[in-house]
Design an enzyme around this catalytic site. Structure first.
Site, PDB file in Angstrom:
ATOM      1  N   CYS A 111       0.840  -1.203   0.000  1.00 49.13           N
ATOM      2  CA  CYS A 111       0.000   0.000   0.000  1.00 49.13           C
ATOM      3  C   CYS A 111       0.875   1.254   0.000  1.00 49.13           C
ATOM      4  CB  CYS A 111      -0.976  -0.050   1.165  1.00 49.13           C
ATOM      5  SG  CYS A 111      -2.385   1.061   0.972  1.00 49.13           S
ATOM      6  N   HIS A 208      -3.772  -5.660   1.099  1.00 45.51           N
ATOM      7  CA  HIS A 208      -3.416  -6.076   2.449  1.00 45.51           C
ATOM      8  C   HIS A 208      -3.919  -7.502   2.704  1.00 45.51           C
ATOM      9  CE1 HIS A 208      -2.165  -2.076   3.789  1.00 45.51           C
ATOM     10  NE2 HIS A 208      -3.245  -1.578   3.230  1.00 45.51           N
TER      11      HIS A 208
END
Length: 269
Positions: A111, A208
């Protein structure tokens, strides 16, 4: 409630846990280094690696260098990519990462960490702070444009190299594009996610939770260990079952020590 020590196996809600010593020693087969960024987010991505007996995970706090004997550096998620990029340079971690790459080490950005590994991070609308463009670490030939809209998705997909199924989630601002996106990590429905450098040793993804998938984690660590000339036993921990087991233990613990009927009445159940 009396303290229940096994609760430390559950994903942490915030970075308070990182104020303690959460690094996990291992047998030295695979060593992972994680810089503790001031605005670190979603660092429970690392919990499945911590659960692996043959993996050592070291969370490196400000004021300390990234270890020179790490096989693998993970740049975690961040609530403010540009601000944490500044910290990486202030701490000299950019120099440590450069040395790590020269030694043939692997780097993964998740991310915000993925965004940091690119060439630039642009924030024309001042989403994270003053509007402008910041230079990234430059290990991936990609550019990130921060936008006010926040992506929040549960995702299912497959690993492009090997086809292992994964589940996870995205929660981020910004879009990343560039030449290295032609070598994605994941295929999610009709789109691709992530980027891999030409030499295959630096990579990034917006998703994630991918290490919680036992098959993906086993394949990833097997590949890393083989490239380092080592062989271990990875993916033997059923991570989801381990979390479920702790939740079941917590439920029994609460039932033993609390008047659950009274709590149910108070909750209107």
């Amino acid at each position: 409630l009396p303290y229940l020590v096994t609760l430390n196996r559950l994903p942490a809600e915030d970075a308070v846990r990182l104020q303690q010593n959460v690094s996990k020693p291992g047998n030295g087969l695979i060593k992972v280094a994680v810089p503790v960024l001031p605005r670190i987010a979603n660092f429970d991505d690392l919990d499945p690696l911590i659960a692996e007996p043959d993996v050592e995970v070291e969370f490196v706090k400000a004021g300390f260098p990234l270890p020179g004997d790490a096989d693998f550096i993970i740049l975690p998620g961040s609530k403010s990519t540009i601000a944490d990029l500044v910290v990486i340079r202030e701490q000299g971690w950019d120099v440590d990462i450069a040395a790590h790459v020269r030694r043939g080490g692997w780097v993964l950005g998740l991310c915000g960490g993925y965004q940091m590994l690119g060439r630039t991070v642009s924030d024309p609308d001042g989403v994270e702070g003053p509007a402008g463009t910041s230079e990234g670490l430059g290990y991936l030939d990609v550019h990130t444009l921060l936008e006010p809209h926040k992506t929040q998705l549960l995702v299912k997909g497959v690993v492009v190299d090997g086809g292992a199924a994964i589940e996870g989630y995205e929660i981020h601002m910004g879009r990343t594009s560039g030449a290295d996106c032609a070598r994605p990590i994941l295929q999610i429905g009709g789109r691709q996610d992530g980027a891999i450098s030409a030499d295959g040793r630096v990579m990034g993804s917006y998703v994630h939770g991918i290490f919680a998938d036992d098959a993906f984690r086993r394949a990833f660590l097997d590949d890393l260990a083989a490239r380092r000339g080592r062989f271990g036993t990875f993916g033997v921990v059923d991570f989801d079952a381990r979390v479920d087991s702790v939740l079941d233990e917590l439920a029994r613990h609460m039932s033993d020590h609390l008047d659950m009927d009274a709590i149910g009445r108070i909750a209107g159940l």
